[in-house]
Every structure is written in structure tokens, then in C-alpha cells.
Write an enzyme that holds these catalytic residues in place. Structure first.
Site, short mmCIF file in Angstrom:
data_model
loop_
_atom_site.label_atom_id
_atom_site.label_comp_id
_atom_site.label_asym_id
_atom_site.label_seq_id
_atom_site.Cartn_x
_atom_site.Cartn_y
_atom_site.Cartn_z
N MET A 124 0.81 -1.28 0.08
CA MET A 124 -0.07 0.03 -0.10
C MET A 124 0.95 1.35 -0.01
O MET A 124 1.97 1.20 0.50
CB MET A 124 -0.90 -0.10 1.25
CG MET A 124 -2.02 -0.88 1.21
SD MET A 124 -3.09 -0.81 2.79
CE MET A 124 -2.28 0.29 3.73
N ASP A 141 5.45 4.28 -0.32
CA ASP A 141 6.80 4.51 0.47
C ASP A 141 7.92 3.62 -0.81
O ASP A 141 7.57 2.56 -1.21
CB ASP A 141 6.90 3.67 1.51
CG ASP A 141 8.05 3.66 2.35
OD1 ASP A 141 8.86 4.39 2.04
OD2 ASP A 141 8.35 2.67 3.08
#
Length: 373
Positions: A310, A313
Site C-alpha cells: 500500500m 513508500d
């Protein structure tokens, strides 16, 4: 029939009425989520599942009648495509069971808050649970996306294939690969990452003769067990990185939970540095600090791989990798549990390849490791 506009439907399975209530209240604070069932054991979950549409099951591990690990494969068999989030307290035993559940088909996990509130602040726990439910439910409905854009990776050369999504999606431009051999491999992952790591490192068994650094979004205890599992899957020495530890070829270093793992250099010496600087992208450990530290040290001899997860990053870190001359490979959308992190890298034009998880090892062998496939 469920449409993308319908609320995401969740079943909560836990033998504690208090925890069921906590999870339900946390989820239903988001108007896009509806808890359609709340039951106290795995058998009740199996009985309830056929009665209404369910996108995500939040599944406790330790329950009477039927525990979570026993119920998991039966739930997945009963409804293919169902997304299951394991919920457990942060004990070594439960962390080990959670990792086994991930290998058996669970999509993710959450650490249940302790009675003293030490493991998670209320807001952090609610955000983590809600974000994971929404991301997995969207993926289950075929709604994988990066931001608001649907994306379609396209290859610029036949030997660098990439997967596609819906017709008319934004194309992804791939970079030309470097001819330089890497001296280090850095991998970032999150939701679905343990499964992808087991597959990738298992496929590369016997081929890696360089240091491997992994940042997987996981809390402490989980990262300790993840390193043990990855060591068995890869046949390599694998442990959590230790502050001041020199990098050794043929060793895998996993960022320990709640610590950013970076690399520093003194002359020709390369060694790990751990810090508890503020979370980045709501994560500690985070992928970006690791990649930013590696880029100026290794330059064009750095190979980064961004796997399912998700959020975004790793994207800024990969910008630093590419600026230094290094290379980036991303997992494709079709094989990702959530195409957030790899999608964010792919759509920035940072990748030399965007590949299914089963093809990344072959790419690394042929294009990077120069060993026999």
C-alpha cells in the site's frame, strides 16, 4: 452483484465481544465501510460467509470451536478472491502463526491493541486497519490503481516485458538497463510482501552472492520471525540488521520493526545504521531511508526491487537510486496484492522492468546477476 460504488463489506471474526466491538466501531467510522457480520469463531464465519457479499474478513487466530488458521483455507476455498486480514496480539507464537497464515493465502495482518494501549495508539490502529481493509477490498473488486489513475505498463523492448491493465490506461515508460553488475540488492515491500519475498528469494536460492537488504512494513517480533522464515526459504544467512554490522556478501538483512535501517560507509567498509527517526509514509521501518542511504554509496551498482504494498513508500528513494545511476524493478499489478508501492515507482518512469513476481528472479539472474537461469 457488487459494484465499485457499494460500501466495502467486512466480516469480523473474534471470540472476544470487546474486540469485535472495537474493530467494528473503528471500521464503521469510515463511511465507505460496512461491517456486515460479526461472529465469534471460524465455524460461524464459514456458516455466515455464503449469506451476504463479503470483500474482507478480519480473522482472529486463537478462537474456540475453530481457530483462524484452520478456518483460513476453508474461507478462501468457499469464496475465491476473498481477502483475509489476520488479527493477533504481538507474541512470538502469534507472529509465527500469522506468517504461516500469510503463506497459506491471507493477504495481511494487524496487531490487535493491547489492553494497556502499548502496541498501537487508537488513531494509528484505526488508520492501519481501515487503510488495509479499503486497499484490499478495492483490489478484490478489481480496482487496483495508483492515486486516481489506472495505469498500463508497456515495454520499450521485447526483453523487458511488463504487465497491463485496462485498455486506455496511462502507459509506463521503462528505462534502459545498466550494463554494470550490482554490488547490493535492496528490496522494499508492504501488504502482500511476505508472500512475494518468499517466492522471490526461494526462486533465487543459490544465486545471490551479494548483500541483500529488505525493508518490509512490519512491527517488531514479526520482523524477527520473518527473517527466520526467509532464511529457510532462501537457504541464506538471514537476520535482522544490527547497528554497526558490516555488510557481507550472501547475507540477507531485514529492517527490524520500529527501526529505520540505513547503510553508511567509511572508506571501503559498508555497515548498517539503525535509527528511530520519525516515521516516513506513516512507516518505521520505511523503504525510502534505506534507498536514500544506499544510492550515494553504490551508485550504478545498486539494484532496487519494489514489491506489492500500500501507499508510495519507496518512490522517493527510487528517484535517488535512478539519479545515482542505479536500477529499479517493480512487481506488476496483476501479481500484486496491492499495486500501490510498485505502481508509484512504475508510473514515475523509474523502472527498467515491471514484472510478475514469478519472473523477477529470472530477470535478476539474466540481466543483473549474470548467472545461469
Amino acid at each position: 452483484m457488487t459494484s465499485s460504488a457499494d460500501p466495502y463489506r467486512v466480516m469480523v471474526v473474534d471470540d472476544s465481544a470487546v474486540i469485535r466491538g472495537l474493530l467494528t466501531r473503528a471500521l464503521e467510522q469510515d463511511p465507505t465501510i460496512e461491517v456486515v457480520a460479526s461472529v465469534s469463531n471460524g465455524q460461524m464465519a464459514l456458516n455466515q460467509l455464503p449469506r451476504q457479499p463479503v470483500d474482507v474478513v478480519v480473522l482472529d487466530i486463537e478462537m474456540p470451536v475453530m481457530d483462524g488458521l484452520t478456518a483460513l483455507p476453508q474461507l478462501l476455498s468457499l469464496k475465491p478472491g476473498l481477502q483475509v486480514i489476520m488479527a493477533s496480539t504481538l507474541t512470538r507464537k502469534n507472529a509465527d502463526v500469522s506468517l504461516r497464515a500469510l503463506r497459506a493465502g491471507a493477504a495481511d495482518y494487524v496487531a490487535k491493541p493491547s489492553s494497556g494501549g502499548e502496541l498501537h495508539s487508537a488513531d494509528a490502529f484505526k488508520r492501519e486497519l481501515t487503510d488495509k481493509v479499503k486497499a484490499l477490498a478495492s483490489a478484490a473488486r478489481g480496482g487496483r490503481s495508483v492515486g486516481q489513475r489506472s495505469v498500463k505498463p508497456t515495454a520499450t523492448a521485447p526483453q523487458r516485458p511488463a504487465s497491463g491493465s485496462a485498455s486506455g490506461a496511462t502507459p509506463v515508460k521503462l528505462r534502459d538497463p545498466s550494463t554494470q553488475m550490482p554490488e547490493v540488492l535492496a528490496i522494499g515491500s508492504s501488504t502482500g510482501g511476505p508472500q512475494a519475498l518468499f517466492k522471490l528469494l526461494g526462486d533465487l536460492k543459490g544465486a545471490l552472492r551479494l548483500p541483500v537488504l529488505i525493508t518490509q512494513h512490519m512491527p517488531a517480533t514479526f520482523t524477527t520471525l520473518l527473517a527466520e522464515h526467509l532464511g529457510r526459504a532462501s537457504g541464506m544467512e538471514c537476520h535482522e540488521g544490527r547497528d554497526g554490522e558490516p555488510l557481507q556478501a550472501g547475507t540477507i538483512y531485514v529492517a527490524p520493526g520500529d527501526w529505520h535501517m540505513t547503510v553508511a560507509s567509511e572508506g571501503t567498509k559498508r555497515f548498517i545504521q539503525l535509527n528511530q527517526n520519525p516515521p516516513e509514509n506513516f512507516c518505521r521501518p520505511a523503504v525510502d531511508p534505506m534507498l536514500r542511504s544506499l544510492a550515494p554509496i553504490y551508485g550504478p551498482r545498486l539494484q532496487a526491487v519494489i514489491l506489492t504494498g500500500m501507499g508510495s513508500d519507496g518512490a522517493k528513494g527510487c528517484e535517488a537510486v535512478v539519479a545515482a545511476g542505479g536500477q529499479v524493478v517493480a512487481q506488476d499489478e496483476a501479481s500484486s496484492v496491492v499495486w500501490g508501492m510498485p505502481g508509484a515507482v512504475a508510473t514515475r518512469g523509474l523502472c527498467t522492468a515491471v514484472l510478475p513476481i514469478g519472473e523477477i528472479s529470472g530477470y535478476l539472474r539474466r540481466k543483473v546477476l549474470r548467472s545461469a537461469a
